[in-house]
Design a protein around this motif. Structure first.
Motif, PDB file in Angstrom:
ATOM      1  N   ASP A   1       0.880  -1.187  -0.173  1.00  0.00           N
ATOM      2  CA  ASP A   1      -0.022   0.128   0.056  1.00  0.00           C
ATOM      3  C   ASP A   1       0.819   1.255  -0.047  1.00  0.00           C
ATOM      4  N   SER A   2       2.182   1.262   0.703  1.00  0.00           N
ATOM      5  CA  SER A   2       3.055   2.399   0.378  1.00  0.00           C
ATOM      6  C   SER A   2       3.228   2.776  -0.701  1.00  0.00           C
ATOM      7  N   LEU A   3       3.419   1.821  -1.783  1.00  0.00           N
ATOM      8  CA  LEU A   3       3.712   2.201  -2.975  1.00  0.00           C
ATOM      9  C   LEU A   3       2.688   3.104  -3.816  1.00  0.00           C
ATOM     10  N   ARG A   4       1.560   3.421  -3.081  1.00  0.00           N
ATOM     11  CA  ARG A   4       0.583   4.200  -3.819  1.00  0.00           C
ATOM     12  C   ARG A   4       0.852   5.740  -3.467  1.00  0.00           C
ATOM     13  N   THR A   5       1.861   5.770  -2.496  1.00  0.00           N
ATOM     14  CA  THR A   5       2.032   7.160  -2.191  1.00  0.00           C
ATOM     15  C   THR A   5       3.483   7.424  -2.804  1.00  0.00           C
ATOM     16  N   THR A   6       3.994   8.733  -2.361  1.00  0.00           N
ATOM     17  CA  THR A   6       5.452   9.220  -2.711  1.00  0.00           C
ATOM     18  C   THR A   6       6.517   8.874  -1.875  1.00  0.00           C
ATOM     19  N   LEU A   7       6.123   7.787  -0.841  1.00  0.00           N
ATOM     20  CA  LEU A   7       7.373   7.380   0.095  1.00  0.00           C
ATOM     21  C   LEU A   7       8.275   7.070  -0.694  1.00  0.00           C
ATOM     22  N   CYS A   8       8.235   6.258  -1.874  1.00  0.00           N
ATOM     23  CA  CYS A   8       9.422   5.199  -2.489  1.00  0.00           C
ATOM     24  C   CYS A   8      10.123   6.544  -3.183  1.00  0.00           C
ATOM     25  N   VAL A   9       9.947   7.799  -3.215  1.00  0.00           N
ATOM     26  CA  VAL A   9      10.751   8.765  -3.546  1.00  0.00           C
ATOM     27  C   VAL A   9      11.217   9.750  -2.737  1.00  0.00           C
ATOM     28  N   ARG A  10      10.852   9.712  -1.371  1.00  0.00           N
ATOM     29  CA  ARG A  10      11.199  10.352  -0.352  1.00  0.00           C
ATOM     30  C   ARG A  10      12.124   9.657   0.629  1.00  0.00           C
ATOM     31  N   PHE A  11      12.067   8.418   0.844  1.00  0.00           N
ATOM     32  CA  PHE A  11      12.686   7.637   1.944  1.00  0.00           C
ATOM     33  C   PHE A  11      13.459   6.506   1.321  1.00  0.00           C
ATOM     34  N   LYS A  12      14.400   5.894   1.928  1.00  0.00           N
ATOM     35  CA  LYS A  12      15.256   4.742   1.407  1.00  0.00           C
ATOM     36  C   LYS A  12      14.440   3.489   1.670  1.00  0.00           C
ATOM     37  N   SER A  13      14.483   2.399   0.971  1.00  0.00           N
ATOM     38  CA  SER A  13      13.757   1.304   1.332  1.00  0.00           C
ATOM     39  C   SER A  13      13.750   0.813   2.978  1.00  0.00           C
ATOM     40  N   GLU A  14      15.042   1.107   3.485  1.00  0.00           N
ATOM     41  CA  GLU A  14      15.438   0.566   4.615  1.00  0.00           C
ATOM     42  C   GLU A  14      14.138   1.401   5.717  1.00  0.00           C
ATOM     43  N   VAL A  15      14.356   2.689   5.396  1.00  0.00           N
ATOM     44  CA  VAL A  15      13.151   3.426   6.389  1.00  0.00           C
ATOM     45  C   VAL A  15      11.513   2.920   6.244  1.00  0.00           C
ATOM     46  N   VAL A  16      11.532   2.781   5.088  1.00  0.00           N
ATOM     47  CA  VAL A  16       9.975   2.462   4.654  1.00  0.00           C
ATOM     48  C   VAL A  16       9.788   0.987   5.301  1.00  0.00           C
ATOM     49  N   ALA A  17      10.693   0.217   5.213  1.00  0.00           N
ATOM     50  CA  ALA A  17      10.565  -1.324   5.690  1.00  0.00           C
ATOM     51  C   ALA A  17      10.496  -0.859   7.397  1.00  0.00           C
ATOM     52  N   CYS A  18      11.101  -0.091   7.985  1.00  0.00           N
ATOM     53  CA  CYS A  18      11.140   0.237   9.693  1.00  0.00           C
ATOM     54  C   CYS A  18       9.664   0.848   9.834  1.00  0.00           C
TER      55      CYS A  18
END
Length: 433
Positions: A181-198
């Motif tokens: 669900d996070s891929l529907r937002t702009t998190l993938c271009v704002r934070f690294k994958s490690e931060v999103v996973a945490c």
């Protein structure tokens, strides 16, 4: 030096607020809605195309990266989503044909926007245009990203983090769903994958009420910070509070995959000039009647006489007009012209349809003929090869027979030689005796 295995496409909040779509006058809510709509399109099309989740995740990341550099007003969200799926399937080594991608997106568009479901003809002009636009948009995607399409997803970190923290296996699926669900937002271009996973692991732990170690803080072991984790949770909570995204026609170019009359991409129809010009004249007439009401009241009796005489005069004029024209001619009226034009237009439309049908039949006949020719050629080639094989087999058999005959001759000669030598020896012995 060229880096082909790095992931450095990250933007700040100020850059996202000053995106090309914002500069073109698109507000924050509309931009967010179109982003969610495009990602939903990519996810659903990937499921129908039977693609793995990695392909859909890569397509959504490419989608967000592209619209960080380009505006929704210049590139249609549907066409870009289709090109992202097509490109991601090739990047993840699960390629799909352009025909399959376009057919699935046509079906999805008809289903999501309540359009009549029609057969998507791959031999039509519409399909040729859509395929050319698909290839063109893919080139735009590669050009804007500098042909560096490496994507690192948070999914591969989730299992390791949960196993390291000693959390139950139930959290793994929940964290995986949140990462999708996070891929529907702009998190993938704002934070690294490690931060999103945490952030995803933290949200799943809070939902299942599983405590996490805080002394020392657990996120420091995974190169993350508390502010980034809180921002990830806040964006996910805001995403779940939004309604289902609907398509909003903000692009200047048409982007519909369907061929029906109802189109979401067409702008609002303008009011015809005749209606606009007739509107104020009607108001003037009403004002004139209001001003001349006393005069009309004074001449009511004269109006009655005129009203009774009008039909008689019309009948006389029609009889005179009939008698004045010869028998072979017909007088045209304005109403009859419109009827004739409509009939001719309907006739031309039917003729065009019949011509299209005849062309399709001729194309099918030509294809069948070409198929028959190819089959005949293949059969001839097979027959020639079979004859060659038979000839080779005959030559081999003839050689074997020749060799056998030679061996027989040699054996018979040897026997004769031995028998003759034996007989001569016996004669000599007898003579000596």
């Amino acid at each position: 030096m060229i880096y082909t295995a790095i992931d450095t496409f990250y933007l700040t909040d100020e850059q996202l607020k000053n995106s090309p779509s914002r500069r073109d006058g698109i507000d924050d809510a509309t931009e967010t809605t179109l982003q969610i709509y495009g990602c939903d399109f990519i996810q659903e099309s990937g499921i129908l195309l039977k693609l793995p989740q990695a392909v859909m995740a890569t397509g959504q990341v490419l989608f967000h990266r592209f619209y960080c550099k380009k505006s929704f007003a210049h590139y249609n969200v549907k066409r870009v989503a289709a090109s992202c799926v097509w490109l991601a399937s090739k990047l993840e080594e699960c390629p799909r044909k352009a025909r399959q991608v376009l057919t699935i997106f046509h079906r999805l568009e008809c289903r999501r926007e309540n359009l009549p479901i029609e057969h998507f003809d791959t031999n039509s002009k519409k399909y040729v245009e859509l395929k050319a636009d698909l290839v063109r948009t893919e080139r735009h995607l590669l050009k804007e990203m500098g042909f560096v399409c490496h994507v690192e997803h948070p999914h591969k970190f989730i299992s390791n983090y949960i196993a390291t923290l000693g959390m139950p296996d139930e959290l793994r699926q929940e964290a995986w769903n949140l990462a999708n669900d996070s891929l529907r937002t702009t998190l993938c271009v704002r934070f690294k994958s490690e931060v999103v996973a945490c952030g995803v692991v933290y949200a799943a732990a809070r939902r299942f009420q599983v405590p996490l170690p805080e002394n020392p803080p657990w996120w420091k072991a995974f190169d993350a910070d508390k502010a980034g984790i809180d921002e990830v949770c806040r964006v996910l909570a805001h995403l779940y509070s939004l309604p289902k995204a609907q398509y909003m026609p903000v692009c200047k170019e048409a982007g519909s995959f369907s061929t029906s009359n109802r189109s979401w991409d067409s702008p609002s129809q303008s009011v015809p000039k005749e209606v606009a010009s007739n509107g104020p004249s009607g108001n003037d007439d009403t004002s004139a009647t209001q001003k001349g009401a006393p005069a009309a009241a004074a001449g009511q009796e004269v109006g009655k006489d005129v009203a009774t005489r009008a039909p008689l005069e019309k009948a006389k004029s029609s009889e005179e007009s009939k008698s004045s024209f010869p028998e072979g001619e017909i007088r045209d009226e304005p109403g009859s012209k419109s009827i004739i034009v409509r009939k001719t237009e309907a006739g031309t439309g039917e003729k065009d349809k019949n011509k299209d049908r005849d062309r399709e039949r001729e194309r099918k006949k030509e294809r069948s003929k070409s198929w028959d020719r190819d089959r005949g050629r293949e059969r001839e080639r097979d027959d020639i090869e079979r004859e060659k094989d038979r000839a080779k087999g005959r030559s081999y058999h003839s050689r074997d027979k020749g060799r056998q005959e030679k061996s027989k001759r040699h054996s018979s000669g040897d026997r004769d030689y031995h028998s003759s030598s034996y007989s001569s020896r016996e004669k000599e012995r007898r003579r000596h005796h």
